[in-house]
Design a protein around this motif. Structure first.
Motif, PDB file in Angstrom:
ATOM      1  N   ALA A  18       0.834  -1.206   0.000  1.00 11.64           N
ATOM      2  CA  ALA A  18       0.000   0.000   0.000  1.00 11.64           C
ATOM      3  C   ALA A  18       0.864   1.250   0.000  1.00 11.64           C
ATOM      4  O   ALA A  18       0.579   2.217  -0.717  1.00 11.64           O
ATOM      5  CB  ALA A  18      -0.944  -0.013   1.198  1.00 11.64           C
ATOM      6  N   ASP A  19       1.940   1.234   0.784  1.00 11.73           N
ATOM      7  CA  ASP A  19       2.864   2.377   0.800  1.00 11.73           C
ATOM      8  C   ASP A  19       3.497   2.577  -0.576  1.00 11.73           C
ATOM      9  O   ASP A  19       3.639   3.717  -1.035  1.00 11.73           O
ATOM     10  CB  ASP A  19       3.963   2.167   1.843  1.00 11.73           C
ATOM     11  N   LEU A  21       2.196   1.799  -3.436  1.00 11.65           N
ATOM     12  CA  LEU A  21       1.165   2.387  -4.298  1.00 11.65           C
ATOM     13  C   LEU A  21       1.047   3.889  -4.056  1.00 11.65           C
ATOM     14  O   LEU A  21       0.894   4.675  -4.997  1.00 11.65           O
ATOM     15  CB  LEU A  21      -0.187   1.725  -4.050  1.00 11.65           C
ATOM     16  N   ASP A  22       1.115   4.287  -2.801  1.00 11.11           N
ATOM     17  CA  ASP A  22       1.010   5.704  -2.463  1.00 11.11           C
ATOM     18  C   ASP A  22       2.201   6.503  -2.990  1.00 11.11           C
ATOM     19  O   ASP A  22       2.066   7.693  -3.276  1.00 11.11           O
ATOM     20  CB  ASP A  22       0.907   5.892  -0.942  1.00 11.11           C
ATOM     21  N   ARG A  29      -0.143   3.493 -10.808  1.00 13.04           N
ATOM     22  CA  ARG A  29      -0.677   2.600  -9.765  1.00 13.04           C
ATOM     23  C   ARG A  29      -1.312   1.342 -10.347  1.00 13.04           C
ATOM     24  O   ARG A  29      -1.130   0.251  -9.820  1.00 13.04           O
ATOM     25  CB  ARG A  29      -1.649   3.364  -8.868  1.00 13.04           C
ATOM     26  N   PRO A  78      -3.943   1.689   1.037  1.00 13.79           N
ATOM     27  CA  PRO A  78      -3.454   2.909   0.388  1.00 13.79           C
ATOM     28  C   PRO A  78      -4.216   4.143   0.863  1.00 13.79           C
ATOM     29  O   PRO A  78      -5.421   4.087   1.117  1.00 13.79           O
ATOM     30  CB  PRO A  78      -3.727   2.664  -1.098  1.00 13.79           C
ATOM     31  N   GLU A  80      -3.639   7.194  -0.933  1.00 14.53           N
ATOM     32  CA  GLU A  80      -3.813   7.993  -2.142  1.00 14.53           C
ATOM     33  C   GLU A  80      -4.913   7.406  -3.019  1.00 14.53           C
ATOM     34  O   GLU A  80      -5.225   6.220  -2.934  1.00 14.53           O
ATOM     35  CB  GLU A  80      -2.493   8.065  -2.918  1.00 14.53           C
ATOM     36  N   LEU A  82      -6.876   5.815  -6.038  1.00  7.96           N
ATOM     37  CA  LEU A  82      -6.547   4.764  -7.002  1.00  7.96           C
ATOM     38  C   LEU A  82      -7.344   4.995  -8.274  1.00  7.96           C
ATOM     39  O   LEU A  82      -8.456   5.524  -8.232  1.00  7.96           O
ATOM     40  CB  LEU A  82      -6.872   3.389  -6.419  1.00  7.96           C
TER      41      LEU A  82
END
Length: 145
Positions: A18-19, A21-22, A29, A78, A80, A82
Protein backbone atom coordinates in the motif's frame (compact mmCIF):
# COMPACT_ATOMS: atom_id res chain seq x y z
CA UNK A 1 6.66 -11.27 9.09
CA UNK A 2 4.11 -9.27 11.02
CA UNK A 3 0.51 -10.38 10.63
CA UNK A 4 -2.15 -9.15 12.99
CA UNK A 5 -5.41 -10.20 11.36
CA UNK A 6 -6.92 -12.05 8.37
CA UNK A 7 -7.77 -8.96 6.29
CA UNK A 8 -5.97 -8.28 3.02
CA UNK A 9 -4.01 -5.34 4.50
CA UNK A 10 -3.50 -6.73 7.99
CA UNK A 11 0.14 -7.74 7.51
CA UNK A 12 3.46 -6.01 6.95
CA UNK A 13 3.87 -7.09 3.32
CA UNK A 14 0.46 -5.76 2.24
CA UNK A 15 0.98 -2.54 4.22
CA UNK A 16 4.31 -2.08 2.44
CA UNK A 17 2.54 -2.71 -0.88
CA UNK A 18 0.00 0.00 0.00
CA UNK A 19 2.86 2.38 0.80
CA UNK A 20 4.46 1.58 -2.56
CA UNK A 21 1.16 2.39 -4.30
CA UNK A 22 1.01 5.70 -2.46
CA UNK A 23 4.57 6.56 -3.50
CA UNK A 24 4.22 6.01 -7.26
CA UNK A 25 2.54 8.48 -9.56
CA UNK A 26 -1.21 8.06 -9.85
CA UNK A 27 -0.95 6.98 -13.50
CA UNK A 28 1.47 4.19 -12.49
CA UNK A 29 -0.68 2.60 -9.77
CA UNK A 30 -2.64 0.30 -12.04
CA UNK A 31 0.61 -0.95 -13.58
CA UNK A 32 1.96 -1.77 -10.11
CA UNK A 33 -1.20 -3.74 -9.28
CA UNK A 34 -1.05 -5.54 -12.64
CA UNK A 35 2.65 -6.38 -12.23
CA UNK A 36 2.02 -7.76 -8.74
CA UNK A 37 -0.73 -10.06 -10.01
CA UNK A 38 1.22 -11.20 -13.07
CA UNK A 39 4.28 -12.01 -10.94
CA UNK A 40 2.11 -14.18 -8.70
CA UNK A 41 0.42 -16.00 -11.57
CA UNK A 42 3.71 -16.64 -13.35
CA UNK A 43 5.49 -18.07 -10.30
CA UNK A 44 6.28 -21.66 -11.22
CA UNK A 45 7.98 -22.71 -8.02
CA UNK A 46 7.01 -22.20 -4.41
CA UNK A 47 5.18 -18.87 -4.03
CA UNK A 48 6.78 -16.95 -1.18
CA UNK A 49 4.60 -15.35 1.48
CA UNK A 50 5.39 -11.69 0.65
CA UNK A 51 4.32 -12.13 -2.97
CA UNK A 52 1.17 -13.94 -1.88
CA UNK A 53 0.22 -11.23 0.60
CA UNK A 54 0.76 -8.53 -2.02
CA UNK A 55 -1.41 -10.44 -4.51
CA UNK A 56 -4.26 -10.74 -1.99
CA UNK A 57 -4.01 -7.00 -1.29
CA UNK A 58 -3.99 -6.15 -5.01
CA UNK A 59 -7.00 -8.38 -5.63
CA UNK A 60 -8.86 -6.76 -2.72
CA UNK A 61 -8.28 -3.32 -4.24
CA UNK A 62 -9.80 -4.48 -7.52
CA UNK A 63 -12.70 -6.21 -5.77
CA UNK A 64 -13.42 -3.03 -3.82
CA UNK A 65 -14.37 -1.39 -7.12
CA UNK A 66 -16.69 -4.21 -8.18
CA UNK A 67 -20.42 -4.49 -7.45
CA UNK A 68 -20.71 -6.11 -4.03
CA UNK A 69 -17.09 -5.31 -3.20
CA UNK A 70 -16.10 -4.21 0.25
CA UNK A 71 -14.26 -0.90 0.50
CA UNK A 72 -10.77 -1.05 1.93
CA UNK A 73 -11.28 0.18 5.47
CA UNK A 74 -7.94 -0.79 6.96
CA UNK A 75 -5.73 2.08 8.02
CA UNK A 76 -2.89 0.07 6.45
CA UNK A 77 -4.38 0.26 2.94
CA UNK A 78 -3.45 2.91 0.39
CA UNK A 79 -4.11 6.52 1.34
CA UNK A 80 -3.81 7.99 -2.14
CA UNK A 81 -6.53 7.82 -4.79
CA UNK A 82 -6.55 4.76 -7.00
CA UNK A 83 -7.55 4.70 -10.64
CA UNK A 84 -10.63 2.88 -11.83
CA UNK A 85 -9.03 -0.45 -12.65
CA UNK A 86 -9.38 -1.98 -16.10
CA UNK A 87 -11.89 -4.83 -16.32
CA UNK A 88 -9.21 -7.25 -17.52
CA UNK A 89 -7.63 -7.14 -14.06
CA UNK A 90 -10.56 -9.03 -12.56
CA UNK A 91 -9.77 -12.45 -14.12
CA UNK A 92 -6.07 -11.88 -13.49
CA UNK A 93 -6.82 -11.21 -9.82
CA UNK A 94 -8.91 -14.39 -9.63
CA UNK A 95 -6.05 -16.39 -11.12
CA UNK A 96 -3.61 -14.82 -8.64
CA UNK A 97 -5.86 -15.64 -5.68
CA UNK A 98 -6.18 -19.22 -6.91
CA UNK A 99 -2.38 -19.41 -6.99
CA UNK A 100 -2.10 -17.98 -3.46
CA UNK A 101 -4.44 -20.59 -1.92
CA UNK A 102 -3.05 -23.51 -3.94
CA UNK A 103 -0.37 -25.94 -2.94
CA UNK A 104 3.20 -24.63 -3.12
CA UNK A 105 2.19 -21.32 -1.51
CA UNK A 106 3.97 -20.24 1.63
CA UNK A 107 1.18 -17.87 2.64
CA UNK A 108 -1.41 -20.64 2.44
CA UNK A 109 0.91 -23.01 4.28
CA UNK A 110 1.47 -20.49 7.07
CA UNK A 111 -2.25 -19.80 7.47
CA UNK A 112 -3.08 -23.51 7.38
CA UNK A 113 -0.84 -23.97 10.43
CA UNK A 114 -3.07 -21.64 12.47
CA UNK A 115 -6.56 -21.83 13.90
CA UNK A 116 -7.47 -18.79 11.79
CA UNK A 117 -6.54 -20.57 8.54
CA UNK A 118 -10.12 -21.47 7.56
CA UNK A 119 -11.27 -17.92 8.27
CA UNK A 120 -8.42 -16.51 6.15
CA UNK A 121 -9.37 -18.85 3.28
CA UNK A 122 -12.98 -17.71 3.64
CA UNK A 123 -11.89 -14.07 3.40
CA UNK A 124 -9.86 -14.77 0.27
CA UNK A 125 -12.81 -16.72 -1.12
CA UNK A 126 -15.11 -13.73 -0.59
CA UNK A 127 -12.73 -11.46 -2.48
CA UNK A 128 -12.58 -14.03 -5.27
CA UNK A 129 -16.37 -14.31 -5.40
CA UNK A 130 -16.78 -10.56 -5.85
CA UNK A 131 -14.28 -10.62 -8.71
CA UNK A 132 -16.17 -13.37 -10.53
CA UNK A 133 -19.59 -11.72 -10.40
CA UNK A 134 -20.85 -10.22 -13.64
CA UNK A 135 -21.35 -6.45 -13.74
CA UNK A 136 -25.15 -6.83 -13.84
CA UNK A 137 -25.37 -9.43 -11.08
CA UNK A 138 -27.58 -8.67 -8.11
CA UNK A 139 -25.94 -11.40 -6.04
CA UNK A 140 -23.86 -10.44 -3.07
CA UNK A 141 -21.18 -13.03 -2.29
CA UNK A 142 -20.08 -11.56 1.00
CA UNK A 143 -21.45 -12.82 4.24
CA UNK A 144 -20.65 -12.36 7.89
CA UNK A 145 -17.20 -13.67 8.56
Amino acid sequence: MGTWDIGPFENDMAADFADALDEVAEDEREALVRTTLIRTVQTQDYLESPEGAEAVAAAALIAAQCPGGEPISSSYGPDEALPVFAADLRPLAVEALDRVVAEASELADLWDETLAGPKWRQTVGCIRAVLTLGPDSQEHPLFDL
